[in-house]
Scaffold this motif. Structure first.
Motif, PDB file in Angstrom:
ATOM      1  N   THR A 109      -1.731  22.194  35.295  1.00  7.96           N
ATOM      2  CA  THR A 109      -0.797  21.775  34.264  1.00  7.96           C
ATOM      3  C   THR A 109      -1.580  21.240  33.077  1.00  7.96           C
ATOM      4  N   LEU A 110      -1.173  21.639  31.914  1.00  6.13           N
ATOM      5  CA  LEU A 110      -1.827  21.146  30.702  1.00  6.13           C
ATOM      6  C   LEU A 110      -0.941  20.109  30.041  1.00  6.13           C
ATOM      7  N   ALA A 111      -1.545  19.017  29.663  1.00  4.63           N
ATOM      8  CA  ALA A 111      -0.810  17.984  28.931  1.00  4.63           C
ATOM      9  C   ALA A 111      -0.730  18.398  27.478  1.00  4.63           C
ATOM     10  N   PRO A 112       0.382  18.095  26.835  1.00  5.55           N
ATOM     11  CA  PRO A 112       0.472  18.434  25.406  1.00  5.55           C
ATOM     12  C   PRO A 112      -0.590  17.684  24.617  1.00  5.55           C
ATOM     13  N   ILE A 113      -1.110  18.338  23.630  1.00  4.02           N
ATOM     14  CA  ILE A 113      -2.119  17.724  22.767  1.00  4.02           C
ATOM     15  C   ILE A 113      -1.401  16.942  21.685  1.00  4.02           C
ATOM     16  N   SER A 114      -1.736  15.683  21.593  1.00  2.18           N
ATOM     17  CA  SER A 114      -1.104  14.886  20.539  1.00  2.18           C
ATOM     18  C   SER A 114      -1.813  15.137  19.225  1.00  2.18           C
ATOM     19  N   PRO A 115      -1.065  15.234  18.152  1.00  4.30           N
ATOM     20  CA  PRO A 115      -1.693  15.491  16.851  1.00  4.30           C
ATOM     21  C   PRO A 115      -2.579  14.314  16.451  1.00  4.30           C
ATOM     22  N   LEU A 116      -3.620  14.640  15.733  1.00  5.99           N
ATOM     23  CA  LEU A 116      -4.494  13.586  15.225  1.00  5.99           C
ATOM     24  C   LEU A 116      -3.723  12.770  14.199  1.00  5.99           C
ATOM     25  N   THR A 117      -3.828  11.503  14.327  1.00  2.00           N
ATOM     26  CA  THR A 117      -3.147  10.643  13.366  1.00  2.00           C
ATOM     27  C   THR A 117      -4.166   9.764  12.679  1.00  2.00           C
ATOM     28  N   SER A 118      -3.914   9.516  11.429  1.00  2.00           N
ATOM     29  CA  SER A 118      -4.788   8.611  10.693  1.00  2.00           C
ATOM     30  C   SER A 118      -4.282   7.194  10.907  1.00  2.00           C
ATOM     31  N   PRO A 119      -5.167   6.228  10.771  1.00  2.00           N
ATOM     32  CA  PRO A 119      -4.711   4.851  10.953  1.00  2.00           C
ATOM     33  C   PRO A 119      -3.662   4.498   9.910  1.00  2.00           C
ATOM     34  N   PRO A 120      -2.725   3.632  10.259  1.00  3.73           N
ATOM     35  CA  PRO A 120      -1.689   3.276   9.290  1.00  3.73           C
ATOM     36  C   PRO A 120      -2.294   2.605   8.064  1.00  3.73           C
ATOM     37  N   GLN A 121      -1.763   2.977   6.921  1.00  5.01           N
ATOM     38  CA  GLN A 121      -2.230   2.391   5.668  1.00  5.01           C
ATOM     39  C   GLN A 121      -1.548   1.044   5.457  1.00  5.01           C
ATOM     40  N   PRO A 122      -2.273   0.060   4.923  1.00  9.38           N
ATOM     41  CA  PRO A 122      -1.618  -1.224   4.650  1.00  9.38           C
ATOM     42  C   PRO A 122      -0.544  -1.049   3.583  1.00  9.38           C
ATOM     43  N   LEU A 123       0.444  -1.879   3.648  1.00  4.64           N
ATOM     44  CA  LEU A 123       1.529  -1.823   2.683  1.00  4.64           C
ATOM     45  C   LEU A 123       1.022  -2.112   1.278  1.00  4.64           C
ATOM     46  N   LEU A 124       1.585  -1.416   0.321  1.00  8.14           N
ATOM     47  CA  LEU A 124       1.262  -1.628  -1.084  1.00  8.14           C
ATOM     48  C   LEU A 124       1.840  -2.968  -1.510  1.00  8.14           C
ATOM     49  N   ARG A 125       1.018  -3.800  -2.084  1.00 13.08           N
ATOM     50  CA  ARG A 125       1.475  -5.110  -2.552  1.00 13.08           C
ATOM     51  C   ARG A 125       1.805  -4.977  -4.044  1.00 13.08           C
ATOM     52  N   LEU A 126       3.046  -4.635  -4.307  1.00 13.56           N
ATOM     53  CA  LEU A 126       3.514  -4.354  -5.652  1.00 13.56           C
ATOM     54  C   LEU A 126       4.920  -4.905  -5.790  1.00 13.56           C
ATOM     55  N   ARG A 127       5.162  -5.622  -6.875  1.00 16.51           N
ATOM     56  CA  ARG A 127       6.512  -6.097  -7.195  1.00 16.51           C
ATOM     57  C   ARG A 127       6.812  -5.684  -8.622  1.00 16.51           C
ATOM     58  N   LEU A 128       7.932  -5.019  -8.806  1.00 12.88           N
ATOM     59  CA  LEU A 128       8.324  -4.554 -10.132  1.00 12.88           C
ATOM     60  C   LEU A 128       9.569  -5.275 -10.603  1.00 12.88           C
ATOM     61  N   ALA A 129       9.609  -5.533 -11.900  1.00 12.41           N
ATOM     62  CA  ALA A 129      10.799  -6.123 -12.499  1.00 12.41           C
ATOM     63  C   ALA A 129      11.897  -5.076 -12.495  1.00 12.41           C
ATOM     64  N   PRO A 130      13.155  -5.503 -12.401  1.00 12.99           N
ATOM     65  CA  PRO A 130      14.242  -4.523 -12.459  1.00 12.99           C
ATOM     66  C   PRO A 130      14.256  -3.823 -13.813  1.00 12.99           C
ATOM     67  N   PRO A 131      14.753  -2.593 -13.849  1.00 14.79           N
ATOM     68  CA  PRO A 131      14.808  -1.876 -15.130  1.00 14.79           C
ATOM     69  C   PRO A 131      15.526  -2.709 -16.182  1.00 14.79           C
ATOM     70  N   ALA A 132      14.976  -2.722 -17.375  1.00 18.89           N
ATOM     71  CA  ALA A 132      15.558  -3.504 -18.469  1.00 18.89           C
ATOM     72  C   ALA A 132      16.064  -2.562 -19.551  1.00 18.89           C
ATOM     73  N   GLY A 133      16.864  -3.112 -20.448  1.00 22.35           N
ATOM     74  CA  GLY A 133      17.399  -2.325 -21.538  1.00 22.35           C
ATOM     75  C   GLY A 133      16.370  -1.998 -22.601  1.00 22.35           C
ATOM     76  N   GLY A 134      15.253  -2.689 -22.603  1.00 21.86           N
ATOM     77  CA  GLY A 134      14.231  -2.462 -23.618  1.00 21.86           C
ATOM     78  C   GLY A 134      12.870  -2.818 -23.086  1.00 21.86           C
ATOM     79  N   PRO A 135      11.868  -2.766 -23.949  1.00 20.52           N
ATOM     80  CA  PRO A 135      10.517  -3.069 -23.496  1.00 20.52           C
ATOM     81  C   PRO A 135      10.367  -4.535 -23.095  1.00 20.52           C
ATOM     82  N   ARG A 136       9.466  -4.799 -22.198  1.00 23.37           N
ATOM     83  CA  ARG A 136       9.173  -6.166 -21.779  1.00 23.37           C
ATOM     84  C   ARG A 136       7.659  -6.342 -21.791  1.00 23.37           C
ATOM     85  N   ALA A 137       7.225  -7.577 -21.824  1.00 22.64           N
ATOM     86  CA  ALA A 137       5.791  -7.861 -21.887  1.00 22.64           C
ATOM     87  C   ALA A 137       5.096  -7.496 -20.577  1.00 22.64           C
ATOM     88  N   ILE A 138       5.724  -7.794 -19.448  1.00 24.19           N
ATOM     89  CA  ILE A 138       5.150  -7.527 -18.133  1.00 24.19           C
ATOM     90  C   ILE A 138       6.210  -6.828 -17.288  1.00 24.19           C
TER      91      ILE A 138
END
Length: 138
Positions: A2-31
């Motif tokens: 009996t052959l066991a199924p071969i599990s696909p190679l997986t890459s290590p999980p990437q750390p979460l992106l540390r990003l916070r965005l302001a909500p869309p505004a009606g016009g330009p903002r400084a940051i």
């Protein structure tokens, strides 16, 4: 036999992106938000940032940053399926990154230094995400 199924190679999980965005505004903002990279290695950090941006921002064609703290990188990078021009300006604010997309706009993000403790980084990111006027990095 009996052959066991071969599990696909997986890459290590990437750390979460540390990003916070302001909500869309009606016009330009400084940051428009804050980004807290894990290092100053552009080749490692920029792909995750660009891949994590809203699709409504369009194709990010250029990134402008103060080159002093960042590791050396080529003037162009292939990031998230697109070519991005890197521009280093000594006159650029040390703790910001400017992203531009032709025909879409410009977004300025505060860069929280990678070695910042979480207790200090969180308030900076929260303020940047709700910024409506000028926000200065402490």
């Amino acid at each position: 036999m009996t052959l066991a199924p071969i599990s696909p190679l997986t890459s290590p999980p990437q750390p979460l992106l540390r990003l916070r965005l302001a909500p869309p505004a009606g016009g330009p903002r400084a940051i428009d938000g804050a980004w807290w990279p894990r290092s100053y290695d552009l080749l490692a950090e920029l792909p995750a940032l660009i891949a994590g941006l809203p699709h409504s921002w369009g194709h990010i064609a250029s990134v402008v940053l103060n080159g002093a703290p960042w590791s050396p990188a080529p003037g162009r990078m292939f990031v998230a399926g697109q070519v991005v021009c890197l521009r280093r300006r000594r006159t650029a604010a040390a703790h910001t990154v400017v992203l531009t997309a032709p025909g879409q706009g410009r977004w300025d993000l505060i860069v929280v230094p990678p070695d910042t403790a979480e207790e200090a980084a969180e308030p900076i990111m929260a303020r940047a995400a709700r910024a409506s006027g000028t926000l200065r990095h402490p």
